[in-house]
Design an enzyme around this catalytic site. Structure first.
Site, PDB file in Angstrom:
ATOM      1  N   GLY A   1       4.160  -3.374  13.832  1.00 19.07           N
ATOM      2  CA  GLY A   1       3.361  -2.540  13.526  1.00 19.07           C
ATOM      3  C   GLY A   1       1.592  -3.674  12.712  1.00 19.07           C
ATOM      4  O   GLY A   1       1.299  -3.057  13.058  1.00 19.07           O
TER       5      GLY A   1
ATOM      6  N   HIS B   1      12.929  -4.601   1.086  1.00 25.98           N
ATOM      7  CA  HIS B   1      11.859  -3.768   1.435  1.00 25.98           C
ATOM      8  C   HIS B   1      12.435  -2.550   2.712  1.00 25.98           C
ATOM      9  O   HIS B   1      12.071  -1.675   2.617  1.00 25.98           O
ATOM     10  CB  HIS B   1      10.435  -4.241   1.866  1.00 25.98           C
ATOM     11  CG  HIS B   1       9.187  -3.304   2.299  1.00 25.98           C
ATOM     12  ND1 HIS B   1       8.800  -2.540   1.079  1.00 25.98           N
ATOM     13  CD2 HIS B   1       8.946  -3.334   3.095  1.00 25.98           C
ATOM     14  CE1 HIS B   1       7.910  -1.379   2.532  1.00 25.98           C
ATOM     15  NE2 HIS B   1       8.004  -2.090   3.613  1.00 25.98           N
TER      16      HIS B   1
ATOM     17  N   LYS C   1      -7.929   6.560  -0.696  1.00 19.48           N
ATOM     18  CA  LYS C   1      -6.539   6.445   0.135  1.00 19.48           C
ATOM     19  C   LYS C   1      -5.859   4.963   0.052  1.00 19.48           C
ATOM     20  O   LYS C   1      -6.312   4.437  -0.207  1.00 19.48           O
ATOM     21  CB  LYS C   1      -7.488   6.145   1.740  1.00 19.48           C
ATOM     22  CG  LYS C   1      -8.242   7.735   2.152  1.00 19.48           C
ATOM     23  CD  LYS C   1      -8.963   7.796   3.974  1.00 19.48           C
ATOM     24  CE  LYS C   1      -8.375   9.876   3.939  1.00 19.48           C
ATOM     25  NZ  LYS C   1      -8.457   9.101   5.442  1.00 19.48           N
TER      26      LYS C   1
ATOM     27  N   SER D   1      -3.935  19.615   7.493  1.00 16.06           N
ATOM     28  CA  SER D   1      -3.683  18.542   6.292  1.00 16.06           C
ATOM     29  C   SER D   1      -5.030  19.466   6.325  1.00 16.06           C
ATOM     30  O   SER D   1      -6.060  19.569   6.441  1.00 16.06           O
ATOM     31  CB  SER D   1      -3.727  17.005   5.718  1.00 16.06           C
ATOM     32  OG  SER D   1      -4.625  16.282   6.554  1.00 16.06           O
TER      33      SER D   1
ATOM     34  N   ASP E   1       5.239   3.527   4.098  1.00 18.96           N
ATOM     35  CA  ASP E   1       5.984   3.053   2.453  1.00 18.96           C
ATOM     36  C   ASP E   1       5.755   3.735   1.585  1.00 18.96           C
ATOM     37  O   ASP E   1       7.052   3.349   0.747  1.00 18.96           O
ATOM     38  CB  ASP E   1       4.805   1.525   2.301  1.00 18.96           C
ATOM     39  CG  ASP E   1       4.829   0.558   2.978  1.00 18.96           C
ATOM     40  OD1 ASP E   1       6.004   0.760   4.496  1.00 18.96           O
ATOM     41  OD2 ASP E   1       4.041  -0.665   2.923  1.00 18.96           O
TER      42      ASP E   1
ATOM     43  N   ASP F   1      -1.010 -16.888  17.879  1.00 20.05           N
ATOM     44  CA  ASP F   1      -1.995 -17.105  18.158  1.00 20.05           C
ATOM     45  C   ASP F   1      -3.465 -16.312  19.606  1.00 20.05           C
ATOM     46  O   ASP F   1      -4.402 -16.575  19.484  1.00 20.05           O
ATOM     47  CB  ASP F   1      -2.303 -19.127  19.408  1.00 20.05           C
ATOM     48  CG  ASP F   1      -1.777 -18.798  19.895  1.00 20.05           C
ATOM     49  OD1 ASP F   1      -0.301 -17.863  20.252  1.00 20.05           O
ATOM     50  OD2 ASP F   1      -1.195 -19.951  21.164  1.00 20.05           O
TER      51      ASP F   1
ATOM     52  N   HIS G   1       0.881  -1.071  -0.124  1.00 14.24           N
ATOM     53  CA  HIS G   1      -0.117   0.219  -0.125  1.00 14.24           C
ATOM     54  C   HIS G   1       0.584   1.784  -0.115  1.00 14.24           C
ATOM     55  O   HIS G   1       2.061   1.511   0.196  1.00 14.24           O
ATOM     56  CB  HIS G   1      -0.617   0.090   1.225  1.00 14.24           C
ATOM     57  CG  HIS G   1      -0.240  -0.126   2.470  1.00 14.24           C
ATOM     58  ND1 HIS G   1      -0.748  -0.543   3.295  1.00 14.24           N
ATOM     59  CD2 HIS G   1       0.941  -0.120   2.858  1.00 14.24           C
ATOM     60  CE1 HIS G   1      -0.515  -1.016   4.772  1.00 14.24           C
ATOM     61  NE2 HIS G   1       0.853  -0.751   3.978  1.00 14.24           N
TER      62      HIS G   1
END
Length: 564
Positions: free
Chosen positions: A186, A132, A36, A528, A331, A237, A11
């Site tokens: 994350g 990445h 988005k 923003s 990202d 789990d 994303h």
């Protein structure tokens, strides 16, 4: 050499263009397609390219597609193939499952062909795959200004790693250690954000909520499933990251909250516990990074590097004298990091001293384009010989003004070129903006943009950092001055400040200086320029948001329009 960098696999799709070692253009796809995050992160769409962001980069540089020498993709399919392990706690055909992984790998394999189709020539041999987390780290290391630095990347997941601890040395970023799934800071944020009734992308809401809570009631229960030491030990789990349910979490913390249900104190306390754990974990990882590569500077990146509370503690209590975080640590910034990695590795040229965080790399618009957008929207503007002074006066009089200037910012924070501006002195401004303009939760704070030369007069800045200009640290407000700026002081007495220098953004600096002359307060409230949508990109986007909200005025370039 011209290197196009792209991020498209998960994303925050984005593109960047590096020429002669400099980032000449970079932008997120969501700003153009108005979706988005650019696209949903599905196993089936790894090859969905940031088409409009790529087109912008080429146009900005005056290039044709065949002028591109190399294409850097911020993901390494080979590393993914070597490290992927099927997750028994997954949905068939989705992330973590064997058949879902087959779909994902097929999409990765299609990326060179998709690029060739888009660029109009066979660029298969020109593609360079950059891991990445190396791309994340490079997005912080190359602009940081130091020839040696420790590198820390913390996010949801890369190929299979969830964090990188490494070193920036000369023309490369080297991985020295990592964390692996399910030890993902994350993903813990994503799952608990969803448990608390928000989306997996709403960690920022949980961070804001955390300041109202007490971390102690849930500290033991959370520690049982994430670990208590400096390194996370997350129990898959307990979280079932790749399953839609919350049964195990509900056994520990009570029923999950639905989006339409009220927020209870237990929800607030859990948010506070999560924030406290994040602080301890990132500090622990930083200590480990220092032991692996003891230098003065830490370059911090990944989605978790958007946590301004943790960033402050990392800067003040961590082992490094200097912490640098780029304007786009999420990202989207990996397109920049991938392109810089390939450029430096191929050219052999060492990074030059710089503190360029690549913050203003998006599109800008001519007067003709601005006036055409006003005409299309049916709005009559007037040209102001002193737009900064005009807007400063309106803000001082209590108006909310959309401020659209120059090149668009890279990253999730508006840094004074695509911003809504208001008076930080107004005690009712935060509630009004949240309810009537931004249409968001009432507990969410707003940030101040403050003159860099006056910031220490109003805030405890602690150790200096170039990243203050990117709105990435919460700082304590000086107690004797907090009552003068109630709209930008959070419940815990901090503000997420952006420092503004005349060198970095002269027109915005002048506006704030004009406001200071009128009011004695060297800052404005900055949020923003959007309303439950990506930050505006074009004049047409800005005017649509202006007309659809209760903003009092909009300033685009030298042109001002107000409500009739």
């Amino acid at each position: 050499m011209r290197v196009l960098g792209i991020n498209c696999v998960y994303h925050e799709s984005s593109a960047a263009l590096v020429m002669d070692g400099r980032v000449v253009a970079a932008a997120e796809e969501e700003r153009f397609n108005r979706l988005k995050h650019g696209k949903p992160a599905l196993v089936s769409n790894a090859d969905t390219l940031p088409v409009e962001a790529i087109a912008f980069c080429l146009e900005q540089a005056g290039l044709e597609s065949e002028d591109i020498d190399l294409v850097a993709v911020a993901f390494d399919p080979e590393v993914r193939r070597d490290t992927f392990r099927a997750d028994p706690l997954s949905v068939p055909g989705d992330w973590g499952s064997a058949d879902g992984e087959a779909l994902f790998q097929a999409g990765l394999a299609r990326i060179p062909d998709r690029l060739s189709d888009l660029l109009g020539f066979d660029c298969t041999e020109a593609v360079r795959w950059i891991p990445h987390h190396v791309a994340h780290g490079a997005s912080a290391y190359f602009p940081c200004g130091d020839e040696q630095a420790a590198v820390l990347v913390v996010d949801g997941i890369g190929e299979s790693a969830t964090a990188l601890l490494g070193a920036g040395k000369g023309a490369l970023v080297e991985s020295l250690a990592d964390l692996r799934y399910p030890n993902s800071v994350g993903f813990v944020w994503e799952k608990l954000s969803a448990y608390l009734g928000f989306s997996a992308y709403d960690a920022s809401k949980v961070m804001g909520l955390a300041s109202y809570g007490d971390p102690r009631p849930f500290s033991a229960a959370l520690a049982e499933i994430v670990g208590e030491g400096p390194e996370p030990h997350v129990l898959d789990d307990a979280f079932e990251f790749r399953l839609p349910g919350f049964d195990a979490l509900e056994q520990r913390f009570g029923p999950r909250r639905r989006a339409d249900e009220p927020i209870e104190q237990r929800h607030i306390n859990l948010a506070a516990t999560l924030q406290s754990w994040n602080n301890q974990t990132v500090l622990g990882l930083a200590e480990q990074a220092y032991r692996l590569h003891p230098t003065d500077t830490l370059c911090f990146s990944g989605g978790v590097a958007l946590n301004c509370t943790t960033n402050w503690l990392l800067k003040e209590e961590g082992p490094f004298a200097r912490v640098f975080i780029p304007s786009a640590p999420h990202d989207a910034g990996t397109a920049v990091g991938a392109a810089l990695t390939v450029w430096h590795a191929t050219s052999g040229v060492l990074p030059q001293p710089s503190t360029d965080g690549c913050e203003y790399t998006g599109p800008e618009y001519s007067d003709a384009q601005i006036l055409a957008a006003f005409a299309q929207a049916g709005v009559a503007p007037r040209r102001c010989p002193d737009i900064a002074g005009e807007v400063a006066g309106r803000i001082a009089a209590g108006e909310v003004v959309g401020w659209f200037q120059g090149r668009m910012e890279l990253g999730p924070r508006a840094l004074g070129n695509r911003s809504l501006l208001a008076d930080p002195r107004d005690p009712g401004m935060r509630d009004m903006l949240n309810e009537k303009v931004k249409h968001r939760e009432p507990f969410r704070p707003f940030a101040p943009s403050v003159l860099a030369e006056r910031a220490r007069d109003w805030f405890d800045l602690g150790r200096d950092s170039a990243s203050f200009q990117f709105m990435l640290f919460t700082c304590p407000v000086r107690p004797e001055l907090a009552a003068r700026i109630p709209a930008v002081v959070h419940v815990d007495g901090t503000s997420r400040i952006q420092t503004v220098s005349a060198e970095a953004n002269p027109r915005y600096h002048r506006l704030i200086s004009e406001f200071h002359e009128r009011t004695g307060v060297p800052m404005v409230l900055n949020t923003s320029f959007n309303d439950s949508e990506p930050i505006v990109c074009s004049p047409a986007d800005a005017l649509a948001t202006f007309l659809g909200t209760r903003i009092d005025a909009v300033a685009i370039g030298d042109y001002l329009a107000t409500r009739v």
